[in-house]
Design an enzyme around this catalytic site. Sequence first.
Site, PDB file in Angstrom:
ATOM      1  N   ASP A  90      13.378 -40.766 -13.361  1.00 25.67           N
ATOM      2  CA  ASP A  90      13.373 -39.927 -14.565  1.00 25.67           C
ATOM      3  C   ASP A  90      11.940 -39.435 -14.811  1.00 25.67           C
ATOM      4  OD1 ASP A  90      12.126 -42.263 -15.273  1.00 25.67           O
ATOM      5  OD2 ASP A  90      13.037 -42.374 -17.259  1.00 25.67           O
ATOM      6  N   ASP A 141      13.885 -51.359 -12.827  1.00 26.61           N
ATOM      7  CA  ASP A 141      13.962 -50.092 -13.545  1.00 26.61           C
ATOM      8  C   ASP A 141      13.939 -50.305 -15.053  1.00 26.61           C
ATOM      9  OD1 ASP A 141      14.835 -47.051 -13.459  1.00 26.61           O
ATOM     10  OD2 ASP A 141      16.058 -48.052 -14.972  1.00 26.61           O
TER      11      ASP A 141
HETATM   12  N1  56B Z   1      14.776 -44.956 -15.311  1.00 30.26           N
HETATM   13  C1  56B Z   1      15.451 -44.942 -16.431  1.00 30.26           C
HETATM   14  N2  56B Z   1      15.490 -43.833 -17.177  1.00 30.26           N
HETATM   15  C2  56B Z   1      16.183 -43.848 -18.321  1.00 30.26           C
HETATM   16  C3  56B Z   1      16.865 -44.968 -18.770  1.00 30.26           C
HETATM   17  C4  56B Z   1      17.471 -44.621 -19.973  1.00 30.26           C
HETATM   18  C5  56B Z   1      18.282 -45.462 -20.903  1.00 30.26           C
HETATM   19  N3  56B Z   1      18.999 -46.504 -20.334  1.00 30.26           N
HETATM   20  C6  56B Z   1      19.552 -47.414 -21.269  1.00 30.26           C
HETATM   21  C7  56B Z   1      20.351 -48.405 -20.597  1.00 30.26           C
HETATM   22  C8  56B Z   1      20.031 -49.644 -20.978  1.00 30.26           C
HETATM   23  C9  56B Z   1      18.948 -49.680 -21.887  1.00 30.26           C
HETATM   24  O1  56B Z   1      19.327 -50.221 -23.108  1.00 30.26           O
HETATM   25  C10 56B Z   1      18.540 -48.225 -22.009  1.00 30.26           C
HETATM   26  O2  56B Z   1      18.571 -47.837 -23.328  1.00 30.26           O
HETATM   27  C11 56B Z   1      17.133 -43.308 -20.221  1.00 30.26           C
HETATM   28  N4  56B Z   1      16.362 -42.861 -19.229  1.00 30.26           N
HETATM   29  C12 56B Z   1      15.670 -41.588 -19.087  1.00 30.26           C
HETATM   30  O3  56B Z   1      14.476 -41.664 -19.858  1.00 30.26           O
HETATM   31  C13 56B Z   1      14.149 -40.358 -20.325  1.00 30.26           C
HETATM   32  C14 56B Z   1      14.210 -40.321 -21.817  1.00 30.26           C
HETATM   33  O4  56B Z   1      13.077 -40.813 -22.352  1.00 30.26           O
HETATM   34  P1  56B Z   1      12.740 -40.480 -23.889  1.00 30.26           P
HETATM   35  O5  56B Z   1      12.621 -38.960 -23.973  1.00 30.26           O
HETATM   36  O6  56B Z   1      11.458 -41.203 -24.170  1.00 30.26           O
HETATM   37  O7  56B Z   1      13.891 -40.999 -24.697  1.00 30.26           O
HETATM   38  C15 56B Z   1      15.226 -39.419 -19.749  1.00 30.26           C
HETATM   39  O8  56B Z   1      14.834 -38.926 -18.501  1.00 30.26           O
HETATM   40  C16 56B Z   1      16.383 -40.374 -19.620  1.00 30.26           C
HETATM   41  O9  56B Z   1      17.353 -39.883 -18.727  1.00 30.26           O
HETATM   42  C17 56B Z   1      16.825 -46.162 -17.981  1.00 30.26           C
HETATM   43  O10 56B Z   1      17.397 -47.199 -18.280  1.00 30.26           O
HETATM   44  N5  56B Z   1      16.114 -46.078 -16.819  1.00 30.26           N
END
Ligand code: 56B
Length: 408
Positions: free
Chosen positions: A317, A385
Amino acid sequence: MRGRMRSRTGKMGAIRLAGDGQHIESQRGWRFDHKQQHQHCNHRHSLGLSKLSGPAVVWGKDVGVVGHRKLSAPPHHRSERQLRTSAPPFSWRLLGIFIVKDAMDDVRASSAWVAKHSSHVFVDSSGIEKVVETINSIPRVNWDFEGIHYFDNGPLTVQYLLVLDALNFCFWPDKDLSYDHLASGLKAALLNDKSAFDADRLQKYTGPQLRELLNWPRPLPLEDERIRLLHEVGFELERSFNGKAFNIVEACGKSAIKLVALITRHFPGFRDHSVYKGHQVFLYKRAQIFAADLWGAFQGQGYGEFNDIGSITIMADYIVPAVLQQLGVLKYTSNLVKLIEANSEIVSGSEEEIELRACSIYAVEKMKELISIKSGKQVLSVELDLWLWSFGIQFPSLQHHRTLSIYY
Ligand SMILES: Nc1nc2c(c(CN[C@H]3C=C[C@H](O)[C@@H]3O)cn2[C@@H]2O[C@H](COP(=O)(O)O)[C@@H](O)[C@H]2O)c(=O)[nH]1
């Protein structure tokens, strides 16, 4: 192309894509024709499926067949066992045939290729060593540590997670918007109306209605794309999976690899790939995070049980690359540093963008290997991750790259 299919009875039957490209054939005497939509299938070993009717996937080693199966004779005078063994006539509506590949192998291999040929982003192995030496153990982060997700331990949670991950991208253009708003907004919508994510409803949402659902006061970033993807999910769920996301998961026999293959096969919006220096690169961020979210939400049980969860890579991401750079694992050229610091947009599909994402995947795979060598511990990329991501979002000042993309 040949593959083998294991039936529920444990017997094997070879299936293959016929040379004319028009048929799927099995040793046990069934044959699908692309041109004809309805097929009769009389062999009791041929389908090897858990249900007598409904959406179903037959998995071979190389080929998958998706169909919708109906009993064409009324089952009233037979038991389920009799129905299975006395070859009832099934009507089988063919929905698609696809090549089964290990999608995550593709992600790993193409990310490694990018890391080897990169011009703007570099993986620093001494940076990886430092991180691995500094942390004694990877902190375990609970999946719903923010307490923002819908969870009822049942099929509606699967529907929620598919909708969530269909829209899980590009929040940064609105500086007040984040992933949390999406997760909690969709949760509130579902608590208010359990049918909010029914397949027919998904196909009808408009931009203003989605905003209202999320209680967001102004247009969402890439709102038209979000609506298009919602419609796509609703349409394909209805067409191939009886409208229910849990049918997709059930069809995958506890395999995350199959789940990612099926999701990317059926929902083009999840097909996160690009061409880099003439080479096709697969990153599959939202398809993989759907599997990871199921695993996390259901704690590896029920709809979240995957025997091959270790095959998932990190989700590339815009947060994780920035964290890896802060940790000294990724190094950027000074030009790229300037672009990111100036908040300039980095074009989707550009070398810089693909390198940022692919090198992150490659670096964490290397980190995982080193942890295993040094400590003998097998960590999952999903765990790494969540640790890296949850660390990154605690620092709103973290400067990340800005690409307008539906994939992350
Ligand atoms: N690598 C990775 N990227 C993730 C997540 C998650 C959410 N996963 C949920 C699952 C379990 C947990 O409780 C999490 O809440 C979102 N993203 C990415 O982040 C960015 C958003 O950022 P911001 O604009 O600051 O909110 C956006 O590209 C989004 O697609 C993850 O887990 N891993």
